[in-house]
Motif scaffolding. Structure first.
Motif, PDB file in Angstrom:
ATOM      1  N   GLU A  85       2.027   2.533  -7.874  1.00  0.00           N
ATOM      2  CA  GLU A  85       1.997   3.656  -6.950  1.00  0.00           C
ATOM      3  C   GLU A  85       1.786   2.905  -5.571  1.00  0.00           C
ATOM      4  OE1 GLU A  85      -1.422   7.100  -5.839  1.00  0.00           O
ATOM      5  OE2 GLU A  85      -1.985   5.442  -7.463  1.00  0.00           O
ATOM      6  N   PHE A  86       1.282   1.998  -5.242  1.00  0.00           N
ATOM      7  CA  PHE A  86       1.145   1.273  -4.188  1.00  0.00           C
ATOM      8  C   PHE A  86       2.456   0.783  -3.597  1.00  0.00           C
ATOM      9  CE2 PHE A  86       0.631  -2.809  -1.487  1.00  0.00           C
ATOM     10  CZ  PHE A  86       0.351  -2.149  -0.445  1.00  0.00           C
ATOM     11  N   LEU A  87       3.484   0.264  -4.479  1.00  0.00           N
ATOM     12  CA  LEU A  87       4.585  -0.620  -4.044  1.00  0.00           C
ATOM     13  C   LEU A  87       5.646   0.750  -3.891  1.00  0.00           C
ATOM     14  CD1 LEU A  87       4.971  -3.532  -6.414  1.00  0.00           C
ATOM     15  CD2 LEU A  87       4.766  -3.348  -3.924  1.00  0.00           C
ATOM     16  N   ASN A  88       5.368   1.749  -4.661  1.00  0.00           N
ATOM     17  CA  ASN A  88       6.396   2.892  -4.306  1.00  0.00           C
ATOM     18  C   ASN A  88       6.099   3.361  -2.976  1.00  0.00           C
ATOM     19  OD1 ASN A  88       8.363   3.625  -6.551  1.00  0.00           O
ATOM     20  ND2 ASN A  88       6.481   3.561  -7.607  1.00  0.00           N
ATOM     21  N   ALA A  89       4.844   3.546  -2.693  1.00  0.00           N
ATOM     22  CA  ALA A  89       4.562   4.044  -1.248  1.00  0.00           C
ATOM     23  C   ALA A  89       5.044   2.964  -0.242  1.00  0.00           C
ATOM     24  CB  ALA A  89       2.923   4.040  -1.127  1.00  0.00           C
ATOM     25  N   VAL A  90       5.039   1.720  -0.539  1.00  0.00           N
ATOM     26  CA  VAL A  90       5.517   0.518   0.518  1.00  0.00           C
ATOM     27  C   VAL A  90       7.100   0.758   0.686  1.00  0.00           C
ATOM     28  CG1 VAL A  90       5.705  -1.713   0.683  1.00  0.00           C
ATOM     29  CG2 VAL A  90       3.680  -0.982  -0.012  1.00  0.00           C
ATOM     30  N   VAL A  91       7.670   1.070  -0.618  1.00  0.00           N
ATOM     31  CA  VAL A  91       9.114   1.283  -0.584  1.00  0.00           C
ATOM     32  C   VAL A  91       9.376   2.316   0.502  1.00  0.00           C
ATOM     33  CG1 VAL A  91      11.280   1.490  -1.761  1.00  0.00           C
ATOM     34  CG2 VAL A  91       9.677  -0.251  -2.644  1.00  0.00           C
ATOM     35  N   PRO A 144       6.095  -0.804  11.373  1.00  0.00           N
ATOM     36  CA  PRO A 144       5.246  -1.185  10.916  1.00  0.00           C
ATOM     37  C   PRO A 144       5.175  -2.093   9.741  1.00  0.00           C
ATOM     38  CG  PRO A 144       5.325   1.367  11.413  1.00  0.00           C
ATOM     39  CD  PRO A 144       6.738   0.646  11.480  1.00  0.00           C
ATOM     40  N   TRP A 145       5.799  -1.787   8.709  1.00  0.00           N
ATOM     41  CA  TRP A 145       5.789  -3.108   7.721  1.00  0.00           C
ATOM     42  C   TRP A 145       6.219  -4.205   8.112  1.00  0.00           C
ATOM     43  CZ3 TRP A 145       3.095  -4.137   3.652  1.00  0.00           C
ATOM     44  CH2 TRP A 145       2.275  -3.122   3.028  1.00  0.00           C
ATOM     45  N   ALA A 146       7.549  -4.348   8.724  1.00  0.00           N
ATOM     46  CA  ALA A 146       7.831  -5.510   9.430  1.00  0.00           C
ATOM     47  C   ALA A 146       6.868  -6.298   9.961  1.00  0.00           C
ATOM     48  CB  ALA A 146       9.011  -5.466  10.101  1.00  0.00           C
ATOM     49  N   GLU A 147       5.948  -5.528  10.976  1.00  0.00           N
ATOM     50  CA  GLU A 147       4.952  -6.148  11.747  1.00  0.00           C
ATOM     51  C   GLU A 147       3.742  -6.692  10.972  1.00  0.00           C
ATOM     52  OE1 GLU A 147       2.257  -4.977  15.662  1.00  0.00           O
ATOM     53  OE2 GLU A 147       2.912  -3.408  14.178  1.00  0.00           O
ATOM     54  N   ARG A 148       3.601  -5.939   9.925  1.00  0.00           N
ATOM     55  CA  ARG A 148       2.362  -6.346   8.893  1.00  0.00           C
ATOM     56  C   ARG A 148       2.838  -7.628   7.997  1.00  0.00           C
ATOM     57  NH1 ARG A 148       2.256  -0.678   7.176  1.00  0.00           N
ATOM     58  NH2 ARG A 148       0.186   0.230   7.568  1.00  0.00           N
ATOM     59  N   LEU A 149       4.292  -7.665   7.845  1.00  0.00           N
ATOM     60  CA  LEU A 149       4.552  -9.044   7.014  1.00  0.00           C
ATOM     61  C   LEU A 149       4.634 -10.217   8.097  1.00  0.00           C
ATOM     62  CD1 LEU A 149       7.242  -7.291   4.785  1.00  0.00           C
ATOM     63  CD2 LEU A 149       4.964  -8.047   4.187  1.00  0.00           C
ATOM     64  N   ALA A 170      -3.676  -1.400   4.346  1.00  0.00           N
ATOM     65  CA  ALA A 170      -2.394  -0.847   4.463  1.00  0.00           C
ATOM     66  C   ALA A 170      -2.176   0.316   3.378  1.00  0.00           C
ATOM     67  CB  ALA A 170      -1.403  -1.874   3.764  1.00  0.00           C
ATOM     68  N   ALA A 171      -2.863  -0.059   2.369  1.00  0.00           N
ATOM     69  CA  ALA A 171      -3.109   1.060   1.159  1.00  0.00           C
ATOM     70  C   ALA A 171      -3.561   2.357   1.877  1.00  0.00           C
ATOM     71  CB  ALA A 171      -3.809   0.450  -0.122  1.00  0.00           C
ATOM     72  N   GLY A 172      -4.773   2.135   2.677  1.00  0.00           N
ATOM     73  CA  GLY A 172      -5.346   3.402   3.136  1.00  0.00           C
ATOM     74  C   GLY A 172      -4.610   4.024   4.137  1.00  0.00           C
ATOM     75  N   ALA A 173      -3.851   3.103   4.755  1.00  0.00           N
ATOM     76  CA  ALA A 173      -2.906   3.930   5.819  1.00  0.00           C
ATOM     77  C   ALA A 173      -1.846   4.761   5.024  1.00  0.00           C
ATOM     78  CB  ALA A 173      -2.081   2.885   6.626  1.00  0.00           C
ATOM     79  N   ARG A 195      -5.370   5.024  -2.841  1.00  0.00           N
ATOM     80  CA  ARG A 195      -6.813   4.466  -3.051  1.00  0.00           C
ATOM     81  C   ARG A 195      -6.530   3.363  -4.063  1.00  0.00           C
ATOM     82  NH1 ARG A 195     -12.190   7.478  -5.053  1.00  0.00           N
ATOM     83  NH2 ARG A 195     -13.716   5.498  -5.020  1.00  0.00           N
ATOM     84  N   ARG A 196      -6.778   2.037  -3.880  1.00  0.00           N
ATOM     85  CA  ARG A 196      -6.692   0.883  -4.834  1.00  0.00           C
ATOM     86  C   ARG A 196      -7.712   0.787  -5.504  1.00  0.00           C
ATOM     87  NH1 ARG A 196      -2.704  -3.643  -2.118  1.00  0.00           N
ATOM     88  NH2 ARG A 196      -2.718  -3.932  -4.377  1.00  0.00           N
ATOM     89  N   SER A 197      -7.635   0.835  -6.965  1.00  0.00           N
ATOM     90  CA  SER A 197      -8.696   0.650  -7.949  1.00  0.00           C
ATOM     91  C   SER A 197      -8.786  -0.714  -8.453  1.00  0.00           C
ATOM     92  CB  SER A 197      -8.607   1.900  -8.890  1.00  0.00           C
ATOM     93  OG  SER A 197      -7.363   1.766  -9.588  1.00  0.00           O
TER      94      SER A 197
END
Length: 386
Positions: free
Chosen positions: A98-104, A345-350, A375-378, A382-384
């Motif tokens: 779920e997190f990685l799908n949101a990242v992509v 945003p993601w390039a800056e995080r990395l 990053a997940a919160g943004a 919600r990471r469990s």
């Protein structure tokens, strides 16, 4: 005898396909709607082919059975592909996905990616890999917990831009034309190298070696190079560091030149040269100097150096031509390029992750864990899990 076998086996395979369809009809997270639809379509086509075999009237076994056997094998291969790729991805969805799908999705939005974002599955047993025909990006199980390799997503996003499934997308034409021009440049390079070897009265194995390299460039290396350049231009320096990281963990000899075997990726050093050349073109010269120094230091520690054959296989002018064509093709399809001091945003995080990694290695793990949660919160995730 063969037709008796086919009668039973076709019937059984139809039931297997029908059973498989229940997985695609089951409720899944909305992230997987595209994959479900694609798999359902492929499965329907396979079932139609199997039912046609089942209903066909047999008049002349000697004439019909060999063809029917080949057709049955093709349908079995397609069914196995749907099951092992699409169905398995749906049946093994992990919380990390779920997190990685949101990242992509976020990365695709950042860079104005011209296609539908791929779906992520934690099925990979090695590294990042994309199946463009299923629009499925596979990553290792725990990769969504760490920053340092996520830049490789940008590389995988470039593969579908050249896949036959998207041949009729007008938005991709400039990129594909650039790729075609690079193929022509490679063919000319191979022909010129062979001609030069003949004029120098080189033995036949030397001439044949240029043919081997030419085939590898045309079949594998050029696409991987375009993907590296795409990633460098859209992600920025973090992708170069990711390549450095991968070369240490999984790479072999950085200046390796294949002789009589297939290598699906260019040599690690050639890849780094293209990545740094691309980054330099868009204003990251200072960062490239630091990365180049780190790369040379690594080569010194591994006692590796380029042999003459390496420069023949990966000449500077060819690298420059490929980078130039890929850069122009990427710009022409409207993709957002990395900008020094104003990364997406993601390039800056990395990029920040790699800066902290180098500057404060003893604090990096704690920093990474906290910023992964941020990053997940943004993105509303919600990471469990840790």
């Amino acid at each position: 005898m063969l037709e008796l076998y086919l009668a039973g086996s076709v019937s059984q395979t139809i039931e297997r396909a029908r059973a498989l369809s229940t997985l695609f009809d089951r409720a899944h997270h909305r992230d997987y709607d595209g994959l479900r639809q694609l798999c359902s379509q492929k499965l329907s086509e396979t079932l139609a082919g199997l039912r046609q075999l089942q209903s066909e009237t047999i008049v002349d076994e000697a004439l019909q059975s060999p063809r029917r056997l080949r057709a049955f094998r093709r349908h079995c291969d397609r069914l196995e592909e749907i099951e092992t790729i699409g169905a398995t991805a749906l049946a093994t969805v992990q919380p990390e996905a779920e997190f990685l799908n949101a990242v992509v999705r976020s990365i695709c939005g950042d860079i104005a990616y011209p296609l539908i974002p791929p779906v992520v599955s934690n099925l990979s047993t090695s590294h990042f890999y994309i199946r463009a025909d299923y629009n499925l990006l596979t990553v290792p199980l725990l990769e969504g917990r760490y920053f340092l390799h996520l830049a490789d997503i940008y590389h995988e996003l470039a593969h579908p831009l050249l896949h036959p499934a998207y041949n009729d997308r007008p938005v991709l034409e400039p990129y594909r034309k650039a790729f075609g021009s690079a193929k022509i440049a490679l063919a000319k390079q191979t022909a010129a190298s062979i001609l030069e070897a003949k004029r120098a009265h080189a033995v036949r194995p030397v001439q044949d070696q240029f043919l081997v390299w030419g085939r590898l460039w045309q079949t594998y290396w050029l696409e991987e190079s375009f993907c590296d350049i795409f990633a460098a231009l859209t992600c920025g320096p973090a992708y170069a560091w990711s390549h450095y990281h991968l070369a240490i963990k999984k790479g072999y000899e950085a200046f390796e030149v294949p002789t009589n075997r297939i290598e699906t990726h260019p040599a690690d050093d050639a890849r780094m040269r293209m990545i740094l050349a691309a980054l330099t073109r868009i204003g990251f010269a200072a960062e490239c100097a630091t990365i180049q120094a780190a790369w040379e230091n690594l080569m010194d520690h591994r006692s590796e150096r380029a042999e003459p054959e390496y420069r023949q296989c990966y000449p500077d002018h060819l690298i420059e031509t490929i980078v130039d064509l890929a850069h122009r093709g990427i710009e022409a399809i409207g993709t957002q390029l990395a900008v020094p001091g104003a990364l997406t945003p993601w390039a800056e995080r990395l990029d920040m992750a790699w800066q902290v990694f180098w500057q404060q290695p003893d604090r990096y793990n704690a920093w990474e864990s906290e910023h992964m949660r941020l990053a997940a919160g943004a993105m509303g995730i919600r990471r469990s899990y840790p």
